[in-house]
Every structure is written in structure tokens, then in C-alpha cells.
Design a protein around this motif. Structure first.
Motif, PDB file in Angstrom:
ATOM      1  N   ASP A 195       0.865  -1.176   0.000  1.00 43.23           N
ATOM      2  CA  ASP A 195       0.000   0.000   0.000  1.00 43.23           C
ATOM      3  C   ASP A 195       0.910   1.237   0.000  1.00 43.23           C
ATOM      4  N   LEU A 196       1.190   1.693  -1.210  1.00 44.45           N
ATOM      5  CA  LEU A 196       2.162   2.780  -1.356  1.00 44.45           C
ATOM      6  C   LEU A 196       1.690   4.073  -0.696  1.00 44.45           C
ATOM      7  N   MET A 197       0.393   4.368  -0.843  1.00 41.53           N
ATOM      8  CA  MET A 197      -0.133   5.611  -0.256  1.00 41.53           C
ATOM      9  C   MET A 197       0.045   5.597   1.269  1.00 41.53           C
ATOM     10  N   MET A 198      -0.200   4.428   1.844  1.00 40.05           N
ATOM     11  CA  MET A 198      -0.063   4.289   3.303  1.00 40.05           C
ATOM     12  C   MET A 198       1.411   4.456   3.698  1.00 40.05           C
ATOM     13  N   ALA A 199       2.302   3.859   2.887  1.00 41.55           N
ATOM     14  CA  ALA A 199       3.744   3.956   3.183  1.00 41.55           C
ATOM     15  C   ALA A 199       4.184   5.416   3.141  1.00 41.55           C
ATOM     16  N   ARG A 200       3.690   6.151   2.136  1.00 41.83           N
ATOM     17  CA  ARG A 200       4.076   7.567   2.008  1.00 41.83           C
ATOM     18  C   ARG A 200       3.521   8.375   3.178  1.00 41.83           C
ATOM     19  N   GLN A 201       2.290   8.059   3.577  1.00 46.00           N
ATOM     20  CA  GLN A 201       1.692   8.798   4.697  1.00 46.00           C
ATOM     21  C   GLN A 201       2.446   8.502   5.994  1.00 46.00           C
ATOM     22  N   LEU A 202       2.843   7.239   6.148  1.00 48.42           N
ATOM     23  CA  LEU A 202       3.600   6.861   7.343  1.00 48.42           C
ATOM     24  C   LEU A 202       4.949   7.596   7.367  1.00 48.42           C
ATOM     25  N   ALA A 203       5.561   7.687   6.184  1.00 46.40           N
ATOM     26  CA  ALA A 203       6.854   8.394   6.094  1.00 46.40           C
ATOM     27  C   ALA A 203       6.664   9.872   6.448  1.00 46.40           C
ATOM     28  N   LYS A 204       5.585  10.447   5.953  1.00 45.78           N
ATOM     29  CA  LYS A 204       5.323  11.866   6.255  1.00 45.78           C
ATOM     30  C   LYS A 204       5.114  12.057   7.769  1.00 45.78           C
ATOM     31  N   ASN A 205       4.348  11.151   8.352  1.00 45.50           N
ATOM     32  CA  ASN A 205       4.079  11.259   9.794  1.00 45.50           C
ATOM     33  C   ASN A 205       5.374  11.115  10.607  1.00 45.50           C
ATOM     34  N   THR A 206       6.232  10.203  10.151  1.00 52.07           N
ATOM     35  CA  THR A 206       7.497   9.988  10.870  1.00 52.07           C
ATOM     36  C   THR A 206       8.369  11.240  10.788  1.00 52.07           C
TER      37      THR A 206
END
Ligand code: SF4
Length: 459
Positions: free
Chosen positions: A45-56
Motif C-alpha cells: 500500500d504505497l499511499m499508506m507507506a508515504r503517509q507513514l513516512a510523512k508522519n514519521t
């Protein structure tokens, strides 16, 4: 117009009409575009991975002060020395001191945009120290006496024929070598430099707070040699490279590889947590980490622009930008080019002098679309424009023109006072620069109210 703005305009105008340049860029970005989808397939789930990266990154930047101190404490415990540099001059002064103490004649360097930012090579040259770029792309650029063209692929604007010609001219290499032969030729030249060099300089892709480590990502193995071979290793890094925990690398390493080059994982990922320890057989005897501010806290101080510090320097926004693809990296005349460069440079340097970069955008939003850490790049460009206007950096004629535009747009009776021809004349004269590169604005001959009445009459 500032000198930097007129240089930018002149360089961009020339480059945009250079079809050979466009052919080379399209070829190299085309190869990148063909590989990235393969790298993306590793994410469920690329969108989720990107959102997680942004949150981190949000967490890391929101408590940057705490994490930087945690990083310092942990890496110092293993013998590294941390140096805080507020400006480029501070960083250079410290590097100069270290090199002098080591009686350094040769420095080997791996690819690092931060060392470009502080103009380290020029500084070392002035001190009589040879500084050798060991990343192949950077080596090519150094031979050609040019700065990097792109933050990930420094010689992206050169074809293999250009590189072969350069090697023949500068290094007496046989003519028309293939890319493999060129790489081998460069490798042989560079290998002995690692042994000679007293000091190795690298950047950092990530700083890790909980283990006090520096993470370096590369494809050629040269950064490992720069950090491991010479007796002294200096890391020069921006303070924003922080990640809270080593476990965050499980997400950030594949993300950087995919968006940077389309690889699932870059070939060499090295985590360094200090100089050689007593129980270890190799590594540098001393390690220094220079934490550079150089304007980054200007971005940090503003809650809106702070987001730009999430950048992991993958270069995806440059490859996606229609402006970058036409004018190329060197037209910007800045260390960081493309959309992210246009966002951060005015804050790292000077808003008044570099505000023109924020206008060099179609605001298509493609940069935001491709950014792995979901930085709202096109909105930040608008924010820069807004800030420059608020600070009074717009011309009087521009301010008057927009005031009149606003006044008349909000006033129906004013809009109805004149016909389309007169409006065309007034507006096209007011916005004089508009028609230089665009078609003139055309108003409808009839006003909205006239058309409305006609329509109603027909019913
Ligand atoms: S702004 Fe985003 S897309 Fe551009 S270089 Fe940084 S991380 Fe990559």
C-alpha cells in the motif's frame, strides 16, 4: 529585478530552446520513469507507506531539538565528536581546523549536496588540499568544472558520448570508451586516492537518534571507502536528516531507493555509529559529525514552510517537473534545483533575491503528486509568493494592477461599465509582462449580465 532573477531568466531562455539538452534529459528521465513503477511494486500500500513516512518526518521535525541532542549523546558515547555549525562559514572553519591538525593533503569525498551547499571543494582548494569526488557522476562533474546538475544524478545532462569525450580530453583516456570501460577507467584512477587520503568526507542520508548513527545510501561503494579507509572521517549533514529510530529505516531505505532511482533497495546501505572501536579491525580512528543549520531553522520557525524539512532528497520532484525538464538544473544557479530547490532556497539564502524561483512553476502539482513524503510542494511555492508580497517585495505597478483587478472583479457594476474590447486593452496593458511568453487575455465582448438577460429573453 534582482541579479539572480535576471541570470535565471537569461539561462532558462537559452536552455529551453536547446533541443540537444532536451533530448538528453528526456532520455535519462525516460529511463527513470520506466524503472520507478518496478520499485513501487514492493509496497503493498504505497499511499499508506508515504503517509507513514510523512508522519514519521513530522514527528522528527516537531521535536528536532530533542532528537538532535539524543543523537549527539549516543554517537558521542562511541567516540565520535559532534560539531554544531550555524553557517556554512562555521562548518568550513571546523573542517579546515581538522584538516590542518591531520596535516591533510588529500581528501576523498562521496556524493553530498550539503558539501556543495557550503562550497567545500573550493574552500579545500584554497587551503592547498586536493579534494577528490569519488562518486562517478560527481567525478565527471568535477572533471568538467561544473556543479551537479541534479541532486541524485549529477551528470544527468551528459550523454555517454559526452563523458567519453571528457575523459579523453581531461584524462587522456582512449577515445569512444563504452560506459563500462569509462567506469573501470575512473575506478582505477580513484582507487589509489582512497589510500593516499588523510581525511574522508561524506554526507548523511539519515541521522538516527536512538542509536546515534549516520545512514549512508549509495550504489558504488565509494562512500564506504571514503568513510572507512582514511584515518579521519568527517560527516557533513543538514540537521533535518533526522529520524527518531533505527527501525524507521525499514521504511525510508526502500522509499528513497524507489523514488530516487527506481531500485527496490540501493546497493550499499551503511550505518555508522562512531569511529573504529577497540574490538574492531578497520574503520577510521576519528569521526566528526558536523550538524549544519545554514538557514534550515528559518524553515523550521515557520509552521507552514517547516514541511519542506521532511525532504529525503530523492529527486523525484525534479524528474516530474515540466519546468525543470525544459530549463535544466544549472539554470537555477542554486545548489538545490527543481521544485524543492525553489521552495527552500529563498529561506536558506534570501527571500528577496530568490523569490523568482517560486514563480518558476506552472503549479501543476506534479511535484506534490510524486513526493514520497507527501510534501505539499506547489502550496509551499504559493506560500513563498505570499510571503514575498507581504514583505513588500512586489513592484508598485504589480500591486496597483492586482488591487484594480480585485476591485473590479468584486464590483458587478464596474465590470458592466465597459465592453470586452476596452477591457482587453486595459488588462493587457496593465499586465505587460504577461503577453511576452503567453497569448493575450481576451474578455467576452458582452458582459455576463448582458448575456444573462439575452438568455432569459429567449426562454
Ligand atoms: S521534495 Fe519530495 S520529491 Fe522532492 S526531492 Fe524531496 S522528498 Fe524527493
Amino acid at each position: 529585478m534582482s541579479k539572480t532573477a535576471s541570470t535565471f531568466k537569461a539561462k532558462s531562455t537559452i536552455k529551453a530552446g536547446n533541443l540537444d539538452h532536451r533530448r538528453k534529459i528526456n532520455f535519462n528521465i525516460g529511463k527513470y520513469n520506466a524503472t520507478v513503477p518496478q520499485g513501487k511494486m514492493q509496497f503493498d500500500d504505497l499511499m499508506m507507506a508515504r503517509q507513514l513516512a510523512k508522519n514519521t518526518k513530522w514527528r522528527a521535525i516537531e521535536k528536532l531539538d530533542v532528537l538532535l541532542e539524543e543523537f549527539e549523546k549516543n554517537i558521542s558515547a562511541r567516540g565520535a565528536k559532534v560539531i554544531w555549525a550555524e553557517t556554512a562559514e562555521d562548518a568550513l572553519k571546523e573542517i579546515g581546523k581538522i584538516c590542518k591538525a591531520k596535516n591533510c593533503k588529500t581528501v576523498v569525498k562521496s556524493k553530498s549536496m550539503v558539501t556543495e551547499e557550503i562550497h567545500l571543494n573550493k574552500f579545500l582548494e584554497k587551503q592547498g588540499i586536493e579534494s577528490v569526488e569519488t562518486d562517478l557522476g560527481e567525478y565527471i562533474q568535477q572533471l568538467d568544472n561544473e556543479p551537479p546538475y541534479h541532486i541524485v544524478t549529477p551528470a544527468m545532462h551528459k550523454s555517454k558520448e559526452d563523458v567519453a569525450k571528457l575523459f579523453t580530453e581531461k584524462l587522456d583516456a582512449p577515445e569512444n570508451l563504452s560506459p563500462q570501460q569509462l567506469t573501470q577507467f575512473a575506478r582505477e584512477k580513484l582507487r589509489k586516492k582512497y589510500v593516499e587520503a588523510e581525511v574522508g568526507v561524506t554526507g548523511a542520508n539519515f541521522l538516527i537518534a536512538d542509536t546515534g548513527s549516520v545512514s549512508i545510501t549509495e550504489n558504488e561503494g565509494n562512500a564506504r571507502l571514503c568513510s572507512g579507509f582514511p584515518k579521519t572521517h568527517i560527516v557533513v549533514t543538514g540537521i533535518e536528516k533526522m529520524l527518531p529510530s533505527i527501525s524507521d529505516l525499514a521504511l525510508f531505505l526502500p522509499l528513497l531507493s524507489t523514488f530516487g532511482t527506481g531500485q527496490m533497495l540501493t546497493v550499499y546501505n551503511t550505518i555508522i555509529s562512531g569511529p573504529k572501536q577497540n574490538s574492531e579491525s578497520d574503520g577510521p580512528e576519528e569521526m566528526y559529525v558536523i550538524l549544519l543549520d545554514n538557514g534550515r531553522t528559518n524553515l523550521l520557525a515557520n509552521p507552514k514552510t517547516r514541511e519542506a524539512l521532511y525532504c529525503i532528497r530523492c529527486g523525484a520532484c525534479l524528474n516530474a517537473c515540466p519546468v525543470y525538464k525544459n530549463i535544466g538544473g544549472h539554470s537555477y544557479d542554486t545548489t538545490y534545483s527543481g521544485p524543492i530547490g525553489s521552495v527552500i532556497t529563498p529561506h536558506l539564502k534570501n527571500l528577496k533575491e530568490y523569490k523568482h524561483l517560486s514563480y518558476a512553476s506552472s503549479l501543476c502539482g506534479n511535484c506534490t503528486e510524486v513526493c514520497p513524503v507527501k510534501i505539499n510542494l506547489h502550496e509551499l511555492l504559493l506560500e513563498n509568493r505570499y510571503e514575498s508580497v507581504i514583505e513588500g517585495d512586489s513592484s508598485v505597478s504589480e500591486r496597483v494592477a492586482w488591487k484594480m483587478w480585485k476591485l473590479s472583479s468584486l464590483n458587478r457594476s464596474m465590470m458592466n461599465m465597459t465592453n470586452g474590447n476596452l477591457k482587453n486593452k486595459v488588462v493587457n496593458n496593465l499586465f505587460k509582462g504577461w503577453t511576452k511568453h503567453r497569448a493575450s487575455l481576451h474578455f467576452s465582448e458582452k458582459t455576463f449580465n448582458e448575456m444573462w438577460k439575452e438568455q432569459k429573453g429567449k426562454q
